[in-house]
Design a protein around this motif. Structure first.
Motif, PDB file in Angstrom:
ATOM      1  N   SER A 194      -8.711   4.352   2.789  1.00 23.71           N
ATOM      2  CA  SER A 194      -7.771   4.308   3.902  1.00 23.71           C
ATOM      3  C   SER A 194      -7.177   5.696   4.095  1.00 23.71           C
ATOM      4  CB  SER A 194      -6.646   3.292   3.627  1.00 23.71           C
ATOM      5  OG  SER A 194      -5.707   3.280   4.671  1.00 23.71           O
ATOM      6  N   VAL A 195      -7.528   6.337   5.208  1.00 21.62           N
ATOM      7  CA  VAL A 195      -7.028   7.683   5.517  1.00 21.62           C
ATOM      8  C   VAL A 195      -6.333   7.663   6.866  1.00 21.62           C
ATOM      9  CG1 VAL A 195      -7.694  10.058   6.062  1.00 21.62           C
ATOM     10  CG2 VAL A 195      -8.747   8.883   4.115  1.00 21.62           C
ATOM     11  N   TYR A 196      -5.123   8.211   6.910  1.00 17.22           N
ATOM     12  CA  TYR A 196      -4.386   8.402   8.155  1.00 17.22           C
ATOM     13  C   TYR A 196      -4.413   9.894   8.486  1.00 17.22           C
ATOM     14  CZ  TYR A 196      -2.242   3.854   6.916  1.00 17.22           C
ATOM     15  OH  TYR A 196      -2.011   2.556   6.554  1.00 17.22           O
ATOM     16  N   ILE A 197      -4.274  10.210   9.777  1.00 18.82           N
ATOM     17  CA  ILE A 197      -4.235  11.611  10.206  1.00 18.82           C
ATOM     18  C   ILE A 197      -2.960  11.877  10.999  1.00 18.82           C
ATOM     19  CG2 ILE A 197      -5.374  13.432  11.543  1.00 18.82           C
ATOM     20  CD1 ILE A 197      -6.959  12.653   9.103  1.00 18.82           C
ATOM     21  N   TRP A 198      -2.326  12.987  10.695  1.00 21.45           N
ATOM     22  CA  TRP A 198      -1.139  13.466  11.405  1.00 21.45           C
ATOM     23  C   TRP A 198      -1.582  14.619  12.296  1.00 21.45           C
ATOM     24  CZ3 TRP A 198       4.285  13.216   8.997  1.00 21.45           C
ATOM     25  CH2 TRP A 198       5.218  13.880   9.776  1.00 21.45           C
ATOM     26  N   ASN A 205       0.837  -1.188   0.000  1.00 18.97           N
ATOM     27  CA  ASN A 205       0.000   0.000   0.000  1.00 18.97           C
ATOM     28  C   ASN A 205       0.875   1.243   0.000  1.00 18.97           C
ATOM     29  OD1 ASN A 205      -2.480  -1.414   0.148  1.00 18.97           O
ATOM     30  ND2 ASN A 205      -2.170  -1.728   2.330  1.00 18.97           N
ATOM     31  N   ILE A 206       0.463   2.249  -0.730  1.00 18.42           N
ATOM     32  CA  ILE A 206       1.224   3.487  -0.853  1.00 18.42           C
ATOM     33  C   ILE A 206       0.499   4.603  -0.105  1.00 18.42           C
ATOM     34  CG2 ILE A 206       2.035   5.258  -2.462  1.00 18.42           C
ATOM     35  CD1 ILE A 206       2.403   3.080  -4.532  1.00 18.42           C
ATOM     36  N   ALA A 207       1.239   5.292   0.755  1.00 18.69           N
ATOM     37  CA  ALA A 207       0.674   6.434   1.483  1.00 18.69           C
ATOM     38  C   ALA A 207       1.363   7.708   1.020  1.00 18.69           C
ATOM     39  CB  ALA A 207       0.844   6.252   2.987  1.00 18.69           C
ATOM     40  N   PHE A 208       0.593   8.747   0.780  1.00 16.71           N
ATOM     41  CA  PHE A 208       1.165  10.041   0.423  1.00 16.71           C
ATOM     42  C   PHE A 208       0.709  11.087   1.428  1.00 16.71           C
ATOM     43  CE2 PHE A 208      -2.916   9.986  -1.768  1.00 16.71           C
ATOM     44  CZ  PHE A 208      -3.424  11.256  -1.548  1.00 16.71           C
ATOM     45  N   LEU A 209       1.511  12.124   1.582  1.00 11.91           N
ATOM     46  CA  LEU A 209       1.228  13.161   2.571  1.00 11.91           C
ATOM     47  C   LEU A 209       0.357  14.266   1.967  1.00 11.91           C
ATOM     48  CD1 LEU A 209       1.898  13.762   5.533  1.00 11.91           C
ATOM     49  CD2 LEU A 209       3.836  15.132   4.739  1.00 11.91           C
ATOM     50  N   ALA A 215      -2.418  15.895   7.110  1.00  8.06           N
ATOM     51  CA  ALA A 215      -1.808  16.645   8.217  1.00  8.06           C
ATOM     52  C   ALA A 215      -2.440  18.031   8.305  1.00  8.06           C
ATOM     53  CB  ALA A 215      -0.302  16.758   8.010  1.00  8.06           C
ATOM     54  N   PRO A 216      -3.529  18.177   9.081  1.00  7.93           N
ATOM     55  CA  PRO A 216      -4.244  19.471   9.171  1.00  7.93           C
ATOM     56  C   PRO A 216      -3.485  20.481  10.043  1.00  7.93           C
ATOM     57  CG  PRO A 216      -5.619  17.594   9.848  1.00  7.93           C
ATOM     58  CD  PRO A 216      -4.198  17.152   9.887  1.00  7.93           C
ATOM     59  N   ILE A 217      -2.446  21.077   9.498  1.00  6.45           N
ATOM     60  CA  ILE A 217      -1.558  21.925  10.289  1.00  6.45           C
ATOM     61  C   ILE A 217      -2.202  23.248  10.706  1.00  6.45           C
ATOM     62  CG2 ILE A 217      -0.472  23.134   8.343  1.00  6.45           C
ATOM     63  CD1 ILE A 217       2.234  22.667   9.882  1.00  6.45           C
TER      64      ILE A 217
END
Length: 301
Positions: free
Chosen positions: A118-122, A38-42, A87-89
């Motif tokens: 598939s969503v990740y959060i920073w 799986n590929i994750a991008f920022l 990444a909601p900075i």
């Protein structure tokens, strides 16, 4: 420019999704049978805005190879195996994502969830201009784990201070470790466990110090138009007419009371005959670390 002409301020993100989908397809072509990658991008800064309509409907996909936008008859989405790490900075992390001033960030997260399965959060948990000051994100961070879990976010990582930082940064790591595992954990129970086990006989004094810090953070925010909620807010200012002097929004009397609590906590530890020398040293070091914030501001500001 072509992507921006169609997707507006999400043009960079749309182009990024197309690139990641293309890379994902090439990677999958070369994988041996049964192998999954799986590929994750920022999704960050230029790529933070999700190319989705405000009503959460998907936007059309276009082919730009001719130099102009040509509809493909498809909708723009991340392909299977492509993860957006958002990444909601710009969010205010002293409040949770349900806070009114975080509405845009929450909507954007919901948009990304429409684009990828598939969503990740920073997340963030410190003020990047004032590492020695407390950042009032302890409770909001705990609440955000539940909010994001209920939305369908797959993973969360929180960027805060290092483990040797002052201003109860270790507590943030403890909160993260608890709420990553159980988003329904009780916040007050987690705090009680931390102060009892981390500071021993000095737990009540250090909890009193922590509560005083949170109360003062709340007061600064309330009396200064929300100052302190953001991760780049100014916590010091120039004061004086002829000679400008740096001042802190933290009152000297408050800072001195925090130092006093640390000293009282140390006295309790030193008087505890049930502790081994190693245990006593460890707890005293932890108290000293928490005293660095008020001592630093009193000395330098």
């Amino acid at each position: 420019q072509l992507y921006a002409s169609v997707y507006g301020n999400a043009g960079f993100s749309a182009a990024w999704i197309e690139l990641m989908n293309a890379v994902n397809a090439k990677v999958r072509e070369s994988l041996p049978a049964g192998k999954v990658v799986n590929i994750a991008f920022l999704a960050y800064r230029l790529t933070i805005n999700a190319p989705v309509n405000d009503d959460l409907s998907l936007m059309k996909r276009y082919d730009f190879s001719s130099g102009s936008a040509v509809e493909t008859g498809e909708y723009l989405k991340c392909d299977e195996g492509v993860t957006a790490w958002v990444a909601p900075i710009s969010a205010l992390y002293a409040e949770n994502f349900n806070f009114a001033d975080n509405a845009d960030e929450l909507l954007n997260i919901k948009k990304w969830l429409k684009l990828s399965d598939s969503v990740y959060i920073w997340l963030y948990g410190t003020n990047f201009k004032y590492y020695m000051y407390p950042y009032n994100s302890w409770k909001a961070s705990a609440e955000n784990y539940k909010i994001l879990y209920d939305l369908g976010v797959k993973a969360v990582w929180s960027q805060s201070n290092e483990t040797e930082a002052t201003a109860f940064s270790d507590l943030k790591g403890y909160i993260d470790s608890k709420f990553m595992i159980d988003v329904n954990a009780d916040y007050e129970t987690v705090l009680d466990s931390y102060f009892t086990n981390y500071f021993g006989v000095a737990g009540e004094k250090m909890r009193e110090m922590f509560d005083a810090i949170v109360a003062n953070c709340d007061s600064i925010e309330a009396n200064n138009s929300g100052l302190g909620r953001g991760i780049y807010d100014e916590l010091e200012y120039k004061s004086g007419f002829i000679i400008k002097k740096t001042k802190s929004y933290w009152a000297e009397s408050v800072l001195e009371s925090l130092v006093t609590l640390c000293n009282e906590a140390k006295a309790l530890v030193n008087a505890d005959t049930s502790l081994s020398d190693a245990e006593k040293t460890a707890i005293l070091d932890r108290i000293t670390k928490e005293s660095l914030f008020p001592r630093y501001v009193l000395k330098n500001v």
